[in-house]
Design a protein around this motif. Structure first.
Motif, PDB file in Angstrom:
ATOM      1  N   VAL A 245      70.633 -32.874 -61.788  1.00  0.00           N
ATOM      2  CA  VAL A 245      72.028 -32.513 -62.065  1.00  0.00           C
ATOM      3  C   VAL A 245      72.839 -32.470 -60.777  1.00  0.00           C
ATOM      4  O   VAL A 245      73.985 -32.978 -60.721  1.00  0.00           O
ATOM      5  N   ALA A 246      72.260 -31.900 -59.724  1.00  0.00           N
ATOM      6  CA  ALA A 246      72.968 -31.840 -58.438  1.00  0.00           C
ATOM      7  C   ALA A 246      73.184 -33.232 -57.868  1.00  0.00           C
ATOM      8  O   ALA A 246      74.262 -33.533 -57.318  1.00  0.00           O
ATOM      9  N   PHE A 247      72.178 -34.106 -57.994  1.00  0.00           N
ATOM     10  CA  PHE A 247      72.327 -35.472 -57.473  1.00  0.00           C
ATOM     11  C   PHE A 247      73.405 -36.240 -58.236  1.00  0.00           C
ATOM     12  O   PHE A 247      74.229 -36.951 -57.636  1.00  0.00           O
TER      13      PHE A 247
ATOM     14  N   ASN B 245      67.495 -29.293 -62.244  1.00  0.00           N
ATOM     15  CA  ASN B 245      68.583 -28.893 -61.344  1.00  0.00           C
ATOM     16  C   ASN B 245      68.781 -29.911 -60.227  1.00  0.00           C
ATOM     17  O   ASN B 245      69.924 -30.172 -59.814  1.00  0.00           O
ATOM     18  N   THR B 246      67.687 -30.490 -59.753  1.00  0.00           N
ATOM     19  CA  THR B 246      67.807 -31.504 -58.703  1.00  0.00           C
ATOM     20  C   THR B 246      68.553 -32.736 -59.217  1.00  0.00           C
ATOM     21  O   THR B 246      69.443 -33.280 -58.537  1.00  0.00           O
TER      22      THR B 246
ATOM     23  N   ALA C 266      75.946 -34.936 -59.859  1.00  0.00           N
ATOM     24  CA  ALA C 266      77.248 -34.364 -59.506  1.00  0.00           C
ATOM     25  C   ALA C 266      77.703 -34.832 -58.137  1.00  0.00           C
ATOM     26  O   ALA C 266      78.897 -35.093 -57.916  1.00  0.00           O
ATOM     27  N   TYR C 267      76.769 -34.971 -57.205  1.00  0.00           N
ATOM     28  CA  TYR C 267      77.133 -35.469 -55.869  1.00  0.00           C
ATOM     29  C   TYR C 267      77.593 -36.921 -55.942  1.00  0.00           C
ATOM     30  O   TYR C 267      78.571 -37.311 -55.283  1.00  0.00           O
TER      31      TYR C 267
ATOM     32  N   SER D  63      81.804 -26.546 -47.724  1.00  0.00           N
ATOM     33  CA  SER D  63      82.532 -26.199 -48.947  1.00  0.00           C
ATOM     34  C   SER D  63      83.883 -26.893 -49.014  1.00  0.00           C
ATOM     35  O   SER D  63      84.400 -27.127 -50.111  1.00  0.00           O
TER      36      SER D  63
ATOM     37  N   LEU E 134      80.387 -26.672 -53.032  1.00  0.00           N
ATOM     38  CA  LEU E 134      79.768 -25.409 -52.646  1.00  0.00           C
ATOM     39  C   LEU E 134      80.812 -24.309 -52.644  1.00  0.00           C
ATOM     40  O   LEU E 134      81.977 -24.546 -52.286  1.00  0.00           O
TER      41      LEU E 134
ATOM     42  N   LEU F 100      80.295 -32.321 -57.069  1.00  0.00           N
ATOM     43  CA  LEU F 100      79.466 -31.252 -56.512  1.00  0.00           C
ATOM     44  C   LEU F 100      80.232 -30.531 -55.411  1.00  0.00           C
ATOM     45  O   LEU F 100      80.765 -31.168 -54.490  1.00  0.00           O
TER      46      LEU F 100
END
Length: 391
Positions: A101-103, A98-99, A105-106, A138, A113, A111
């Motif tokens: 994937v989030a990185f 998950n970390t 996407a950012y 967001s 919110l 990414l």
């Protein structure tokens, strides 16, 4: 005369020098041993607690399977490692995935919110500021990160540090389970050695009694308090996770700490229920069912603790509370377990010593009074005889 004084002074100086050298050598050896042993002290103490608590399990396995102590201990250690290791590996893999994937996407700018709910404003003290910060993040996450770079970096470091600390604790616990398996395989010789140590500080009768007292107390606290607290937190954690309550892992850890410190876990269940009902993603029937289940899960220790503690020694709850809090302050989660178990054992040993000293004093006092009473009776009978003769 002067020669004798000089010889005496030389002899005293020589004896003092020898004693000082011996004391310094012993002190140096003791310091080096402590220096080499101290890094392993927490894991060895935790392994000792586990070995004492799991010894009845080893005996049960031996009776049912007719295995040797070594094989039974090995199976118990393997099962313990799997129980701890498999969930840890799954959680660690999910966290890392998950970390990443989030990185990614950012980095790609995808990414985002979700927008905050209006109910966030109703939270006391931090509601308004949290709502505005969440709304800003967001709307424009990249700009929010650039504007609050130091705060975001600090928050990420705190999360990574907490995850690293949790992983370290789990790995230490796995190591303690392995060492406990070795201790279980050599339980009888180790028990005799520890009993000899107790006897060396007292006598054969009191040493054996203190050894049994310490063993029973540690087992009682490990099973009746720590084990039930862990089971309560485990059931509660599964319930809040299936209920989709926000921050379920954090609530589970808080529930574990509350259960060990003898604070009602129902308080955590009430907070979890409030978080569940504050969301709009679940139905009323779902919220009602899981609220009842969370309250019931928080009361698990209330049903199990009387059955376990009622059969053993009575350890005052403030002693367990002080040991748990002090151990956690000194050594984290593992220190909380160790502190509760060993402080309870120390309290029981101290109270047993106090009762033994009082009993010895009473026996000594009665033996002193009996001769005095006999002398008084003899003197009284002698006076009566003299009086009778005179008459």
């Amino acid at each position: 005369m002067m020669k004798n004084d000089v010889d005496l002074e030389a002899a005293i100086s020589k004896a003092f020098t020898k004693s000082l050298i011996r004391f310094s050598t012993l002190a140096f050896i003791l310091i080096v041993c402590c220096w080499a042993f101290l890094p392993f002290l927490p894991i060895l103490l935790w392994a000792l607690v586990l070995a004492i608590a799991l010894y009845p399990v080893r005996l049960f396995v031996e009776r049912k399977t007719q295995w040797t102590p070594a094989r039974s201990s090995t199976v118990i250690a393997i099962v313990g490692v799997l129980v701890l290791g498999v969930p840890t590996a799954l959680v660690g893999n999910a966290f890392a995935t998950n970390t990443m994937v989030a990185f990614e996407a950012y980095e790609a700018g995808t990414l985002a919110l979700p927008a905050p709910k209006e109910t966030i404003k109703d939270l006391p003290i931090i509601g308004e500021s949290l709502y505005l910060s969440w709304l800003e993040a967001s709307t424009d996450l990249s700009g929010f990160v650039e504007q609050h770079q130091s705060q975001v970096k600090g928050a990420l470091n705190a999360v990574v540090g907490a995850a690293g600390g949790a992983a370290k604790t789990v790995f230490l616990l796995i190591g303690a389970v392995i060492i406990a398996g070795v201790m279980l395989a050599w339980a009888q010789p180790a028990s005799r050695s520890i009993e000899k140590i107790f006897i060396s500080f007292s006598d054969s009768q009191k040493g054996a009694e203190l050894h049994k007292l310490v063993t029973a107390t540690i087992r009682q606290v490990a099973i009746g308090i720590i084990g039930i607290a862990f089971l309560t937190a485990f059931i509660f954690g599964l319930t809040v996770n299936f209920a989709s309550v926000p921050a379920a892992p954090l609530l589970t850890i808080v529930a574990l700490i509350f259960a060990i410190c003898q604070i009602p876990v129902t308080l955590v269940a009430i907070v979890a229920a409030a978080l569940l009902w504050s969301g709009n993603d679940t139905s009323t029937v779902h919220n009602t069912i899981f609220t009842v289940l969370m309250i019931a899960a928080s009361l698990t220790d209330n049903f199990l603790k009387p059955m376990v503690l009622g059969r053993g020694l009575a350890v005052p709850m403030p002693i367990v509370l002080i040991g748990a809090i002090g151990g956690m302050a000194a050594g984290g989660i593992l220190g909380m377990f160790i502190g509760a178990a060993f402080l309870a054992a120390g309290y029981q040993v101290f109270m047993a010593w106090v009762e033994s000293e009082n009993l010895d004093s009473e026996i000594t006092g009665s033996k002193t009074i009996e001769p005095q009473n006999a002398d008084a009776k003899k003197a009284e009978s002698k006076d009566d005889a003299l009086t009778h003769t005179s008459n």
